[in-house]
Design an enzyme around this catalytic site. Sequence first.
Site, short mmCIF file in Angstrom:
data_model
loop_
_atom_site.label_atom_id
_atom_site.label_comp_id
_atom_site.label_asym_id
_atom_site.label_seq_id
_atom_site.Cartn_x
_atom_site.Cartn_y
_atom_site.Cartn_z
N CYS A 140 42.06 -4.55 -21.35
CA CYS A 140 41.89 -5.74 -22.11
C CYS A 140 41.31 -6.87 -21.38
O CYS A 140 41.58 -7.23 -20.24
CB CYS A 140 43.38 -6.08 -22.48
SG CYS A 140 43.52 -7.74 -23.21
N CYS A 179 43.27 -9.88 -20.43
CA CYS A 179 44.29 -9.47 -19.36
C CYS A 179 43.60 -9.86 -18.09
O CYS A 179 43.95 -9.91 -16.88
CB CYS A 179 44.91 -8.32 -19.57
SG CYS A 179 46.15 -8.38 -20.60
N ASP A 181 35.77 -20.36 -25.14
CA ASP A 181 35.00 -19.19 -25.67
C ASP A 181 33.78 -18.82 -25.40
O ASP A 181 33.05 -19.84 -25.39
CB ASP A 181 35.11 -19.25 -27.44
CG ASP A 181 35.15 -18.05 -27.87
OD1 ASP A 181 36.17 -17.41 -28.65
OD2 ASP A 181 34.03 -17.37 -27.88
N HIS A 220 50.60 -9.13 -22.74
CA HIS A 220 49.84 -8.52 -23.78
C HIS A 220 50.58 -7.98 -24.89
O HIS A 220 51.58 -7.08 -24.87
CB HIS A 220 49.26 -7.34 -22.86
CG HIS A 220 48.33 -6.67 -23.79
ND1 HIS A 220 46.93 -6.65 -23.75
CD2 HIS A 220 48.56 -5.72 -24.79
CE1 HIS A 220 46.33 -6.19 -24.67
NE2 HIS A 220 47.25 -5.26 -25.01
N ASN A 272 43.16 -14.93 -35.83
CA ASN A 272 42.76 -13.62 -36.61
C ASN A 272 43.70 -12.54 -36.24
O ASN A 272 44.12 -12.26 -35.24
CB ASN A 272 41.29 -13.56 -36.15
CG ASN A 272 40.46 -14.42 -36.48
OD1 ASN A 272 40.38 -15.18 -37.27
ND2 ASN A 272 39.38 -14.64 -35.41
N HIS A 331 45.88 -14.24 -29.48
CA HIS A 331 45.16 -15.55 -29.07
C HIS A 331 45.06 -16.33 -30.37
O HIS A 331 44.91 -16.14 -31.27
CB HIS A 331 43.78 -15.26 -28.46
CG HIS A 331 42.95 -14.37 -29.24
ND1 HIS A 331 43.06 -13.16 -29.39
CD2 HIS A 331 41.84 -15.15 -29.96
CE1 HIS A 331 42.08 -12.73 -30.16
NE2 HIS A 331 41.22 -14.11 -30.70
N HIS A 337 42.90 -19.49 -31.50
CA HIS A 337 41.49 -20.14 -31.39
C HIS A 337 41.72 -21.67 -31.56
O HIS A 337 42.47 -22.09 -32.48
CB HIS A 337 40.49 -19.87 -32.56
CG HIS A 337 39.86 -18.32 -32.36
ND1 HIS A 337 38.78 -18.15 -31.52
CD2 HIS A 337 40.54 -17.31 -32.83
CE1 HIS A 337 38.67 -16.72 -31.79
NE2 HIS A 337 39.43 -16.07 -32.45
P1 AMP Z 1 38.82 -12.73 -32.34
O1 AMP Z 1 37.67 -12.41 -33.04
O2 AMP Z 1 39.73 -13.48 -32.97
O3 AMP Z 1 39.37 -11.35 -31.47
O4 AMP Z 1 38.39 -13.53 -31.12
C1 AMP Z 1 37.98 -13.17 -29.93
C2 AMP Z 1 37.36 -14.32 -29.04
O5 AMP Z 1 37.05 -13.90 -27.74
C3 AMP Z 1 35.82 -14.44 -29.66
O6 AMP Z 1 35.62 -15.56 -30.24
C4 AMP Z 1 34.84 -14.14 -28.42
O7 AMP Z 1 33.66 -14.88 -28.24
C5 AMP Z 1 35.95 -14.23 -27.26
N1 AMP Z 1 35.59 -13.73 -26.36
C6 AMP Z 1 35.17 -12.44 -25.81
N2 AMP Z 1 35.30 -11.98 -24.64
C7 AMP Z 1 35.19 -13.08 -23.99
C8 AMP Z 1 35.11 -13.64 -22.63
N3 AMP Z 1 34.73 -12.59 -21.65
N4 AMP Z 1 35.52 -15.04 -22.23
C9 AMP Z 1 35.65 -15.58 -23.18
N5 AMP Z 1 35.68 -15.57 -24.39
C10 AMP Z 1 35.50 -14.20 -24.91
ZN ZN Z 2 45.62 -8.26 -22.84
#
Ligand code: AMP
Ligand code: ZN
Length: 111
Positions: free
Chosen positions: A4, A7, A30, A46, A86, A99, A101
């Site tokens: 993950c 994580c 993000d 998690h 989401n 998570h 946003h």
């Molecule tokens: P979701 O599409 O709701 O699952 O959101 C996942 C979010 O995590 C997206 O907006 C990605 O841009 C963000 N994301 C993915 N990997 C990373 C990372 N390593 N650091 C920061 N944000 C991330």
């Molecule tokens: Zn996790």
Amino acid sequence: MEDCVFCKIRKRELPSTTLYKDDDMMIIKDINPQAKVHLIAIPNTHVPYIDMMTEEGINVLAKIISKISHCQEELGITNGYRLVVNQGEDGGQTVGHVHIHILGGEKLKDF
Ligand code: AMP
Ligand code: ZN
């Protein structure tokens, strides 16, 4: 969980810009921002999907929402913000760790 992304960030196995951290959660920037301010609040525990959360997990989410409201200045969202969760494929969830946003820093488009 081992694979993950969130994580791994919590365990510092991956880099991130972390704005806030406590025993329940962290708030990071993000990596692919969809607004001038785009942060993600991530509970430490998690759980893949919000519909899998126990009452305890939901209580943590409530604490997170409260914390966000008390940290608007530090987060750069004093003029308003949008919280988004989401869920699953149709919801556009790409990371399987619940998570929230946090979007703001500008007037957001209607949806
Ligand atoms: P979701 O599409 O709701 O699952 O959101 C996942 C979010 O995590 C997206 O907006 C990605 O841009 C963000 N994301 C993915 N990997 C990373 C990372 N390593 N650091 C920061 N944000 C991330
Ligand atoms: Zn996790």
